[in-house]
Design an enzyme around this catalytic site. Structure first.
Site, PDB file in Angstrom:
ATOM      1  N   ARG A  75       1.251 -17.378   3.987  1.00 40.34           N
ATOM      2  CA  ARG A  75       0.209 -16.352   3.765  1.00 40.34           C
ATOM      3  C   ARG A  75      -0.951 -16.211   4.970  1.00 40.34           C
ATOM      4  O   ARG A  75      -1.674 -15.370   5.036  1.00 40.34           O
ATOM      5  CB  ARG A  75      -0.650 -16.716   2.415  1.00 40.34           C
ATOM      6  CG  ARG A  75      -1.712 -15.784   2.094  1.00 40.34           C
ATOM      7  CD  ARG A  75      -2.267 -15.708   0.618  1.00 40.34           C
ATOM      8  NE  ARG A  75      -2.372 -17.027  -0.051  1.00 40.34           N
ATOM      9  CZ  ARG A  75      -3.587 -17.923   0.381  1.00 40.34           C
ATOM     10  NH1 ARG A  75      -4.356 -17.524   1.116  1.00 40.34           N
ATOM     11  NH2 ARG A  75      -3.245 -18.893  -0.429  1.00 40.34           N
ATOM     12  N   TYR A 128      -5.774  11.022   4.217  1.00 45.18           N
ATOM     13  CA  TYR A 128      -4.605  10.485   3.329  1.00 45.18           C
ATOM     14  C   TYR A 128      -5.327  10.508   1.862  1.00 45.18           C
ATOM     15  O   TYR A 128      -6.204   9.838   1.743  1.00 45.18           O
ATOM     16  CB  TYR A 128      -4.164   9.318   3.823  1.00 45.18           C
ATOM     17  CG  TYR A 128      -2.629   8.737   3.017  1.00 45.18           C
ATOM     18  CD1 TYR A 128      -1.669   9.610   3.036  1.00 45.18           C
ATOM     19  CD2 TYR A 128      -3.239   7.687   2.354  1.00 45.18           C
ATOM     20  CE1 TYR A 128      -0.768   8.999   2.094  1.00 45.18           C
ATOM     21  CE2 TYR A 128      -2.067   6.982   1.312  1.00 45.18           C
ATOM     22  CZ  TYR A 128      -0.815   7.878   1.322  1.00 45.18           C
ATOM     23  OH  TYR A 128       0.183   7.416   0.637  1.00 45.18           O
ATOM     24  N   ASP A 209      -7.221   5.974  11.908  1.00 42.03           N
ATOM     25  CA  ASP A 209      -5.763   6.007  11.209  1.00 42.03           C
ATOM     26  C   ASP A 209      -5.010   6.922  12.221  1.00 42.03           C
ATOM     27  O   ASP A 209      -5.086   7.973  11.987  1.00 42.03           O
ATOM     28  CB  ASP A 209      -6.010   6.545   9.655  1.00 42.03           C
ATOM     29  CG  ASP A 209      -4.519   6.569   9.081  1.00 42.03           C
ATOM     30  OD1 ASP A 209      -3.644   6.415   9.862  1.00 42.03           O
ATOM     31  OD2 ASP A 209      -4.552   6.440   7.848  1.00 42.03           O
ATOM     32  N   LYS A 234       5.730   4.614   8.013  1.00 44.73           N
ATOM     33  CA  LYS A 234       5.890   6.039   8.590  1.00 44.73           C
ATOM     34  C   LYS A 234       6.724   5.738   9.883  1.00 44.73           C
ATOM     35  O   LYS A 234       7.670   5.388   9.766  1.00 44.73           O
ATOM     36  CB  LYS A 234       4.838   6.802   8.510  1.00 44.73           C
ATOM     37  CG  LYS A 234       3.820   6.641   7.366  1.00 44.73           C
ATOM     38  CD  LYS A 234       4.482   7.423   6.390  1.00 44.73           C
ATOM     39  CE  LYS A 234       3.632   7.076   4.904  1.00 44.73           C
ATOM     40  NZ  LYS A 234       2.370   7.321   4.737  1.00 44.73           N
TER      41      LYS A 234
HETATM   42  C1  LIG Z   1       1.038   6.909   3.962  1.00 47.66           C
HETATM   43  C2  LIG Z   1      -0.294   7.087   4.877  1.00 47.66           C
HETATM   44  C3  LIG Z   1      -1.215   5.897   4.392  1.00 47.66           C
HETATM   45  C4  LIG Z   1      -0.826   4.962   3.207  1.00 47.66           C
HETATM   46  O1  LIG Z   1       0.196   3.988   3.703  1.00 47.66           O
HETATM   47  P1  LIG Z   1       1.206   3.230   2.631  1.00 47.66           P
HETATM   48  O2  LIG Z   1       2.071   2.386   3.659  1.00 47.66           O
HETATM   49  O3  LIG Z   1       1.838   4.346   1.645  1.00 47.66           O
HETATM   50  O4  LIG Z   1       0.242   2.205   1.941  1.00 47.66           O
HETATM   51  C5  LIG Z   1      -2.349   5.932   5.034  1.00 47.66           C
HETATM   52  N1  LIG Z   1      -2.902   6.799   5.998  1.00 47.66           N
HETATM   53  C6  LIG Z   1      -1.684   7.870   6.529  1.00 47.66           C
HETATM   54  C7  LIG Z   1      -2.308   8.827   7.503  1.00 47.66           C
HETATM   55  C8  LIG Z   1      -0.597   7.941   5.604  1.00 47.66           C
HETATM   56  O5  LIG Z   1       0.095   8.985   6.134  1.00 47.66           O
END
Ligand SMILES: *Cc1c(COP(=O)(O)O)cnc(C)c1O
Length: 420
Positions: A75, A128, A209, A234
């Site tokens: 952890r 998001y 992000d 992604k």
């Molecule tokens: C998918 C996504 C998230 C969230 O990510 P997870 O891996 O699904 O928790 C956050 N920001 C953006 C721009 C995303 O496309």
């Protein structure tokens, strides 16, 4: 840890280091590829070494230069996670990083680490869906207000709104390009706002992000970001088989995030980190191929009689006011396209149900091409009115371009548009 380059003057490119950086074969019987360190705990060589590990891990004492701390417990630290963190940091030019069980865990752990009751968060809009829910619903329950700003608001307008909000600014948070409209937020402007509200006792971090374009086509640290956040589900993971997240940045900005990750237990699992490591050598190949195909698809859609508009970064012309920002901030247009079909939801649904090669699914950045209807799927929570204000109309389709042959993708789009 492995050396980044033979000489300080000529650092190797990240893609040259994704197979080896941060790992020594002698740690694992000469294995060229790191094994999965599927273990919960680690044996200390001596009691004194165990004491020292905890001093460093709990921040009671700084690691000395060159001191290699022993591992404690998965952890807190694990080799697969550490190798992934070191390799990811190379792409963004970050000092350090931390990997998480999901993108949302990366985002929320960052908020918990840097925001306190009474603080104000300045966040771009739209963001998001999961982030939107957390900002609008969860943070207010903990006494954290949010000032929202859009792609067309100036630094002065945003600064005035922050001042009028009454609380100290705790963080500037930006998602750019925005999902699903591809609108751009000026990161240098965000960094300026964060600096303006920083005090000698408290530096206001800028968190970005970077899931849509990064790290290959956008490097927020070069534009003043302190923290770069990813849904590694992604492009970083890229094969539609993991949920994962990451935060990169300065040691100072990461310290409270790592501590919060240890105590919320939001770290990545060793197996997921191993799958992520397997994805990184092809990251640039995949993203460049996806971007090349996206250009062909976007050009095709632009001239289709049933398509009203295409939102694609590569179509921002030199006479467009957004062109200067695009050139300054982005290194390429990426693989995300959204477009409006002439009509509304029924026409979009006929199109989506007519696709064969594109899969009808949310998520993005994977090897397979994906299509969805943001207004009724990923962005449904905001409701049709707020969605329309953000450009997410009933006729908008979002495409994520994969690694299939672009001619086959275009043929699939042609057949599906024929159904409309
Ligand atoms: C998918 C996504 C998230 C969230 O990510 P997870 O891996 O699904 O928790 C956050 N920001 C953006 C721009 C995303 O496309």
């Amino acid at each position: 840890m492995a050396e980044r380059s033979d000489s300080e003057e000529a650092p190797l490119h990240p893609e040259s280091l994704m197979m080896s950086y941060g790992y020594e074969p002698q740690w694992s019987e000469g294995a060229i590829s790191p094994p999965i360190f599927q273990t919960s705990t680690f044996v200390f060589p001596s009691a004194a070494a165990g004491k020292r590990c905890f001093e460093v891990a709990y921040g009671l004492s700084e690691a000395q230069p060159g001191e290699r701390s022993h591992l404690i417990y998965s952890r807190i630290n694990n080799p697969n996670l550490e190798i992934a963190e070191e390799r990811l940091a190379l792409w963004d030019g970050a000092e350090t990083g931390a990997v998480f069980v999901s993108g949302m865990a990366a985002i929320t752990t960052t908020f918990w680490a840097h925001l306190r009751p009474g603080d104000v968060l300045a966040a771009s809009s739209p963001v998001y869906g999961g982030t939107q829910h957390f900002i609008a619903t969860v943070l207010p329950e903990f006494g954290i207000k949010t000032v929202r700003f859009g792609p067309f608001d100036s630094a002065d307008e945003i600064g005035d709104a922050i001042e009028a909000s009454g609380g100290p600014l705790g963080m500037v948070y930006a998602e750019t390009p925005a999902n699903p409209t591809n609108d751009l937020i000026d990161l240098a402007m965000c960094a300026e706002i964060a600096a303006r509200f920083s005090t000698p006792d408290r530096k206001v971090p800028l968190a970005v992000d970077n899931t849509f374009l990064g790290p290959v086509f956008q490097r927020p640290i070069d534009h003043g970001a302190d923290l770069v956040i990813y849904s590694a589900t992604k492009y970083l993971g890229g094969h539609g088989d993991i949920i994962a997240g990451a935060v990169q940045g300065s040691r100072e900005a990461l310290r409270p995030i790592r501590a919060m990750r240890t105590f919320t237990g939001s770290m990545m699992s060793p197996f997921t980190a191993w799958l992520l490591l397997r994805s990184l050598p092809t990251l640039k190949l995949r993203m460049e191929h996806q971007a090349d195909s996206a250009r062909k698809v976007a050009d095709y859609l632009r001239h289709h009689p049933k398509v009203d508009s295409v939102h694609y970064l590569g179509h921002i012309d030199a006479d467009d006011p957004r062109h200067e920002l695009y050139k300054r901030q982005c290194l390429g247009a990426g693989g995300m396209i959204s477009f409006e079909i002439a009509g509304g939801e029924p026409e979009c649904y006929r199109f989506l149900d007519g696709l064969r090669l594109f899969k009808l699914a949310v998520s993005l950045g994977s090897v397979e091409s994906l299509a969805e209807h943001p207004c009724s799927m990923t962005h449904c929570e905001a409701g049709p009115e707020e969605n329309a204000r953000n450009g997410i109309t009933q006729s908008l389709i979002r495409l994520s371009i994969g690694v299939e042959h672009p001619d086959d993708l275009i043929r699939d789009l042609t057949n599906a548009l024929d159904q409309v």
